[in-house]
Design a protein around this motif. Structure first.
Motif, mmCIF file in Angstrom:
data_model
loop_
_atom_site.group_PDB
_atom_site.id
_atom_site.type_symbol
_atom_site.label_atom_id
_atom_site.label_comp_id
_atom_site.label_asym_id
_atom_site.label_seq_id
_atom_site.Cartn_x
_atom_site.Cartn_y
_atom_site.Cartn_z
ATOM 1 N N ALA A 1 -3.273 11.221 -5.317
ATOM 2 C CA ALA A 1 -4.378 10.596 -6.072
ATOM 3 C C ALA A 1 -4.092 10.671 -7.572
ATOM 4 C CB ALA A 1 -5.695 11.306 -5.742
ATOM 5 N N ASP A 2 -3.535 11.792 -8.015
ATOM 6 C CA ASP A 2 -3.206 11.938 -9.441
ATOM 7 C C ASP A 2 -2.133 10.928 -9.869
ATOM 8 O OD1 ASP A 2 -5.027 13.913 -9.774
ATOM 9 O OD2 ASP A 2 -3.599 15.581 -9.611
ATOM 10 N N ARG B 1 -10.275 11.825 -6.977
ATOM 11 C CA ARG B 1 -10.041 12.761 -5.875
ATOM 12 C C ARG B 1 -11.213 12.717 -4.891
ATOM 13 N NH1 ARG B 1 -7.464 17.951 -9.063
ATOM 14 N NH2 ARG B 1 -5.675 16.821 -9.874
ATOM 15 N N ILE C 1 -12.522 2.077 -3.237
ATOM 16 C CA ILE C 1 -11.955 1.666 -4.520
ATOM 17 C C ILE C 1 -11.773 2.876 -5.440
ATOM 18 C CG2 ILE C 1 -12.433 0.333 -6.619
ATOM 19 C CD1 ILE C 1 -11.473 -1.215 -4.074
ATOM 20 N N MET C 2 -12.776 3.729 -5.482
ATOM 21 C CA MET C 2 -12.661 4.914 -6.354
ATOM 22 C C MET C 2 -11.480 5.773 -5.911
ATOM 23 S SD MET C 2 -16.540 6.026 -7.325
ATOM 24 C CE MET C 2 -17.410 5.705 -5.826
ATOM 25 N N LYS C 3 -11.327 5.905 -4.589
ATOM 26 C CA LYS C 3 -10.190 6.699 -4.102
ATOM 27 C C LYS C 3 -8.872 6.002 -4.419
ATOM 28 C CE LYS C 3 -10.286 9.131 -0.302
ATOM 29 N NZ LYS C 3 -10.418 9.473 1.116
ATOM 30 N N SER C 4 -8.844 4.678 -4.266
ATOM 31 C CA SER C 4 -7.587 3.971 -4.532
ATOM 32 C C SER C 4 -7.232 4.016 -6.014
ATOM 33 C CB SER C 4 -7.671 2.526 -4.044
ATOM 34 O OG SER C 4 -8.562 1.798 -4.855
ATOM 35 N N LEU C 5 -8.255 4.091 -6.872
ATOM 36 C CA LEU C 5 -7.983 4.189 -8.308
ATOM 37 C C LEU C 5 -7.441 5.569 -8.687
ATOM 38 C CD1 LEU C 5 -11.080 2.395 -9.880
ATOM 39 C CD2 LEU C 5 -8.762 1.521 -9.668
ATOM 40 N N GLY C 6 -7.588 6.510 -7.780
ATOM 41 C CA GLY C 6 -7.038 7.838 -8.047
ATOM 42 C C GLY C 6 -8.078 8.928 -8.193
ATOM 43 N N LEU D 1 -17.303 -2.069 -9.343
ATOM 44 C CA LEU D 1 -18.549 -1.395 -8.954
ATOM 45 C C LEU D 1 -19.717 -2.265 -9.440
ATOM 46 C CD1 LEU D 1 -17.848 2.384 -9.670
ATOM 47 C CD2 LEU D 1 -17.321 1.025 -7.674
ATOM 48 N N HIS E 1 -10.145 6.267 5.062
ATOM 49 C CA HIS E 1 -8.901 5.890 4.409
ATOM 50 C C HIS E 1 -9.169 4.620 3.605
ATOM 51 C CE1 HIS E 1 -4.699 5.378 3.714
ATOM 52 N NE2 HIS E 1 -4.453 6.511 4.359
ATOM 53 N N PRO E 2 -8.850 4.621 2.310
ATOM 54 C CA PRO E 2 -9.167 3.429 1.510
ATOM 55 C C PRO E 2 -8.548 2.153 2.066
ATOM 56 C CG PRO E 2 -7.916 5.044 0.216
ATOM 57 C CD PRO E 2 -8.283 5.696 1.501
ATOM 58 N N VAL E 3 -7.342 2.286 2.635
ATOM 59 C CA VAL E 3 -6.655 1.098 3.159
ATOM 60 C C VAL E 3 -7.486 0.440 4.264
ATOM 61 C CG1 VAL E 3 -4.617 0.311 4.408
ATOM 62 C CG2 VAL E 3 -4.372 1.900 2.501
ATOM 63 N N TYR F 1 0.833 -1.215 0.000
ATOM 64 C CA TYR F 1 0.000 0.000 0.000
ATOM 65 C C TYR F 1 0.864 1.261 0.000
ATOM 66 C CZ TYR F 1 -3.813 -3.209 1.164
ATOM 67 O OH TYR F 1 -4.718 -4.238 1.142
ATOM 68 N N LEU G 1 -13.730 3.284 -16.034
ATOM 69 C CA LEU G 1 -13.752 4.198 -14.870
ATOM 70 C C LEU G 1 -12.460 5.003 -14.696
ATOM 71 C CD1 LEU G 1 -15.582 5.036 -12.441
ATOM 72 C CD2 LEU G 1 -14.442 3.251 -11.143
ATOM 73 N N GLN H 1 -17.179 0.626 0.437
ATOM 74 C CA GLN H 1 -16.178 -0.126 -0.315
ATOM 75 C C GLN H 1 -15.930 0.514 -1.685
ATOM 76 O OE1 GLN H 1 -16.293 -4.447 0.285
ATOM 77 N NE2 GLN H 1 -16.306 -4.567 -1.940
ATOM 78 N N ASP H 2 -17.018 0.910 -2.333
ATOM 79 C CA ASP H 2 -16.875 1.558 -3.648
ATOM 80 C C ASP H 2 -16.107 2.874 -3.510
ATOM 81 O OD1 ASP H 2 -18.384 -0.504 -4.465
ATOM 82 O OD2 ASP H 2 -20.074 0.669 -5.231
ATOM 83 N N ILE I 1 -10.274 -1.467 2.546
ATOM 84 C CA ILE I 1 -9.778 -2.610 1.767
ATOM 85 C C ILE I 1 -9.295 -3.715 2.710
ATOM 86 C CG2 ILE I 1 -7.933 -3.340 0.197
ATOM 87 C CD1 ILE I 1 -8.275 -0.433 -1.035
ATOM 88 N N ARG I 2 -8.594 -3.318 3.753
ATOM 89 C CA ARG I 2 -8.129 -4.309 4.736
ATOM 90 C C ARG I 2 -9.322 -4.997 5.394
ATOM 91 N NH1 ARG I 2 -3.037 -4.694 6.391
ATOM 92 N NH2 ARG I 2 -1.579 -2.997 6.054
ATOM 93 N N ARG J 1 -1.563 8.053 -8.426
ATOM 94 C CA ARG J 1 -2.202 6.724 -8.435
ATOM 95 C C ARG J 1 -2.986 6.522 -9.726
ATOM 96 N NH1 ARG J 1 -3.643 7.659 -2.933
ATOM 97 N NH2 ARG J 1 -5.787 8.135 -3.500
ATOM 98 N N LEU J 2 -3.671 7.589 -10.138
ATOM 99 C CA LEU J 2 -4.538 7.478 -11.307
ATOM 100 C C LEU J 2 -3.745 7.236 -12.589
ATOM 101 C CD1 LEU J 2 -7.483 7.764 -12.333
ATOM 102 C CD2 LEU J 2 -7.061 10.201 -12.601
ATOM 103 N N PHE K 1 -13.386 -6.029 -6.272
ATOM 104 C CA PHE K 1 -13.793 -4.652 -5.969
ATOM 105 C C PHE K 1 -14.269 -3.880 -7.202
ATOM 106 C CE2 PHE K 1 -10.847 -4.724 -2.073
ATOM 107 C CZ PHE K 1 -11.887 -5.085 -1.243
ATOM 108 N N PHE L 1 -4.110 -0.880 -9.646
ATOM 109 C CA PHE L 1 -4.282 -1.739 -8.474
ATOM 110 C C PHE L 1 -5.136 -2.951 -8.793
ATOM 111 C CE2 PHE L 1 -3.203 2.320 -6.678
ATOM 112 C CZ PHE L 1 -2.390 1.991 -5.610
ATOM 113 N N LEU M 1 -1.125 4.262 -1.648
ATOM 114 C CA LEU M 1 -2.435 4.230 -0.990
ATOM 115 C C LEU M 1 -2.309 4.673 0.457
ATOM 116 C CD1 LEU M 1 -4.361 0.989 -2.010
ATOM 117 C CD2 LEU M 1 -5.053 3.353 -2.300
#
Lengths: 239, 412
Positions: A81-82, B318, B311-316, A98, B403-405, A52, A109, B307-308, B408-409, A84-85, A96, A90, A57
């Motif tokens: 976040a930018d 904002r 995930i959205m935050k972990s994908l980047g 949607l 916090h996404p972690v 992580y 997405l 959870q979503d 996810i954890r 990561r994107l 996970f 991941f 993360l």
């Protein structure tokens, strides 16, 4: 000269509280571009915590993480976040995805969030990714209409959507049957062979053995590094 | 934004029943607010219309607001005076015709002279104090709606009947008099005058209908014992709302106390202000309460979608973008609810306007007055939308701060 995609310098992650707990304890690590690294270790050893941190993360308590040479410790949450994107993809133990979105929408997405391509280009790339992972005919299905292996492949397609430099996977085969495990691992191997960096946490020693390098973590520290050099395993005891 | 809208839409469309409840809550709040606003403003405007129609917009009396400046004060810088003698001045406005012609040259309306005095009406053993206003029927039509308020007889009948008077319906009922009857008027200096009831009027304001009578100016002057006097000018303006401004200008020009209808009814109008405040508070509370359903829905969705969110935050994505998803959901619920609320509000207003209420004081049946205004719809919709956005903001902010972690954890 080999280009470093991901570098951790004296990385520490500590959870402060009544009783402080150190998850990651002074790890130094460099992962080259196109390298496939497997992180192994017993439960609670800190391997997921390290992952992580490497994927931005989580933020380290001490130390520095450099992604493609860019230091990240002073970045704001929005800047992280930018990164990561655009630079990290991941894959988690559970897909996970949607649940209300189709496979294709889930893959689109990250591209839509980045907003760098037209809708047509995004759809084209999304379908190509799904096709390359054998999911072309499942593009319009929702996650609950797919098998576990198919969902995880959709998650991998989503991770690849923005062409990230690094793919970070946390036990991606942990919830899959043997056939799906083999399939997913082969895909990750192919990704690395095509030049993207893959860092994966796994409990499976057989799978870890197929990585370019295996890093064994114990108590938040690197205990052993095993490299596949010229087809032979080279083992180095770190501590 | 399209992505956020798509995610928001999938969330609300996947929960049809919850979404409909939220929309119904907003629609009820907006609909009843519009109805209340229309009803309250309608009754207020109707009351003010009656007030404005019944009274002159400005009355200029032969009084001054402060003690007149003494000649010595005009002459010297510092003067001390004591025991100033009362000077018996003839009452009335000086040179009323020239004052009126001067006013007519600039006021946006018309002016008419009148003579106002108090008297007692004595009939059948009843003695009731009244205000007698002497008018010129030809000029009166320019400054009041008295001619239109006549229920029996006409203004011109004042000239035909001997010492003719026009009496309010409520007063006539109290005294038991009818048109053509004779009553005794008793003035301040024990002046007694037999007068004939030449007509009846109804203004709609009970206090006016019970205490006001009209006669020719000459009759009122006779009751005062001051022939030829004019002690009041009555002004009617094209725009009644400008009365305060014009009254100040008239007072500055003539020096006589000029009272606008707003000043004359300041107490009443101040109660309207209090009433407006109460009504606005109640309407605001209604809209706020209606947004609680939205709050509930968004809270539920954010909880279910932790959870979503992770995930959205972990994908980047904002944090504020993820937060915006839930605000958009709330706005979808709000906008649809507001549209239905507008329809409901209109139907409620229409339905209420068909209800008639019997007034035992006036003995009349009147419909509920509803004021239709686009502003009611815009304001109710706007406030409701803000309430919805606010109701979504707080649960969304809380949810997107996770916090996404941690999520996810927890899921792993």
């Amino acid at each position: 000269m080999t280009e470093v995609a991901l570098q951790a310098v004296e990385l520490v992650r500590r959870i402060e509280g009544v009783v402080s707990h150190t998850l990651v304890n002074g790890i130094d690590l460099a992962v080259n571009k196109g390298e496939f690294v497997a992180i192994t270790g017993p439960s609670g050893s800190g391997k997921s915590s390290l992952l992580y941190l490497l994927g931005l993360l989580d933020a380290p308590s001490e130390g520095e993480i450099m992604i493609c040479g860019q230091p990240t410790s002073k970045l704001s949450e929005t800047e992280r976040a930018d990164v990561r994107l655009t630079k990290c993809g991941f894959v988690f133990q559970f897909h996970f995805l949607l649940p209300e979105f189709t496979s294709l929408d889930n893959v689109l997405l990250p591209m839509r969030a980045a907003g760098r391509m037209t809708e047509g280009e995004m759809r084209e790339r999304g379908l190509a990714l799904l096709g390359s992972l054998g999911l072309g005919e499942h593009a319009n299905k929702r996650p609950n209409q797919l098998s576990g292996g198919q969902r995880q492949r959709v998650a991998i397609a989503r991770a690849l959507a923005n062409r990230p430099e690094i793919i970070v996977a946390d036990e991606p085969t942990g919830a899959l049957d043997t056939a799906s495990t083999e399939q997913v691992f082969s895909i990750l191997r192919d990704i690395a062979d095509q030049g993207q960096t893959v860092v994966v946490v796994t409990h499976d020693p057989a799978l870890a053995a197929r990585a370019d390098r295996r890093i064994h973590i114990v108590d938040g520290k690197i205990a052993e590094i095993t490299e596949r050099g010229g087809g032979e395993l080279v083992c180095e005891m770190v501590s | 934004m399209k992505l956020l809208f798509n995610i928001a839409w999938t969330h609300v469309s996947a929960r049809v029943r919850q979404t409909l409840v939220g929309m119904a809550g907003v629609a009820m709040g907006v609909g009843f607010t519009i109805m209340m606003a229309g009803l309250m403003q309608g009754s207020q405007i109707d009351f003010l219309r009656q007030l404005v129609d019944t009274m002159p917009h400005i009355t200029v009396d032969d009084e001054r607001r402060s003690v007149p400046t003494q000649p010595a004060e005009q002459e010297y810088a510092a003067v001390q005076m004591a025991d100033i003698a009362n000077v018996g001045k003839r009452p009335g406005i000086k040179y009323p015709e020239s004052v009126m012609s001067s006013l007519r040259s600039w006021i946006p309306g018309d002016v008419a002279p009148s003579v106002t005095t108090s008297a007692i009406i004595d009939h059948g053993g009843a003695r009731i104090g009244i205000t007698l206003t002497g008018i010129d029927p030809r000029r009166e039509v320019q400054v009041s709606k008295l001619a239109a308020q006549m229920r029996e007889g006409k203004l011109d009948d004042l000239s035909r009947a001997p010492n003719g008077i026009i009496v309010g319906e409520a007063l006539a009922e109290k005294l038991g008099v009818k048109t053509g009857n004779t009553v005794l008027l008793v003035g301040g200096q024990d002046t007694r005058l037999n007068s004939t009831v030449a007509g009846l009027f109804r203004s709609g304001l009970k206090r006016v209908d019970e205490s006001q009578i009209y006669s020719l100016a000459g009759t009122a002057q006779l009751m005062m014992g001051q022939s030829g006097v004019v002690n009041q000018l009555r002004l009617r303006l094209n725009d009644p709302m400008s009365a305060q401004k014009v009254a100040a200008q008239v007072e500055a020009q003539t020096g006589y106390k000029s009272v606008s209808w707003q000043e004359a009814n300041a107490d009443l109008l101040s109660t309207f202000t209090v009433r407006d405040f109460i009504v606005l508070t109640v309407m605001g509370a209604m809209l706020l309460t209606s947004s609680f359903a939205t709050y509930n829905i968004i809270s539920t969705i954010t909880h279910e979608k932790r959870q979503d969110i992770a995930i959205m935050k972990s994908l980047g994505m904002r944090e504020y973008a993820v937060r915006r998803i839930f605000i958009i959901e709330s706005i979808i619920i709000g906008v649809v609810g507001i549209l239905f609320g507008w329809i409901l509000g209109y139907l409620l207003c229409y339905g209420w306007s068909k209800i008639t209420i019997f007034n035992p004081l006036t003995g009349t049946t009147v419909p509920l007055q509803i004021y239709y205004s686009a502003m009611h719809y815009v304001v109710a919709g706007g406030i409701s939308l803000l309430c919805c956005a606010g109701a979504a903001y707080f649960p969304a902010r809380k949810a997107t701060r996770v916090h996404p972690v941690d999520i996810i954890r927890g899921a792993s």
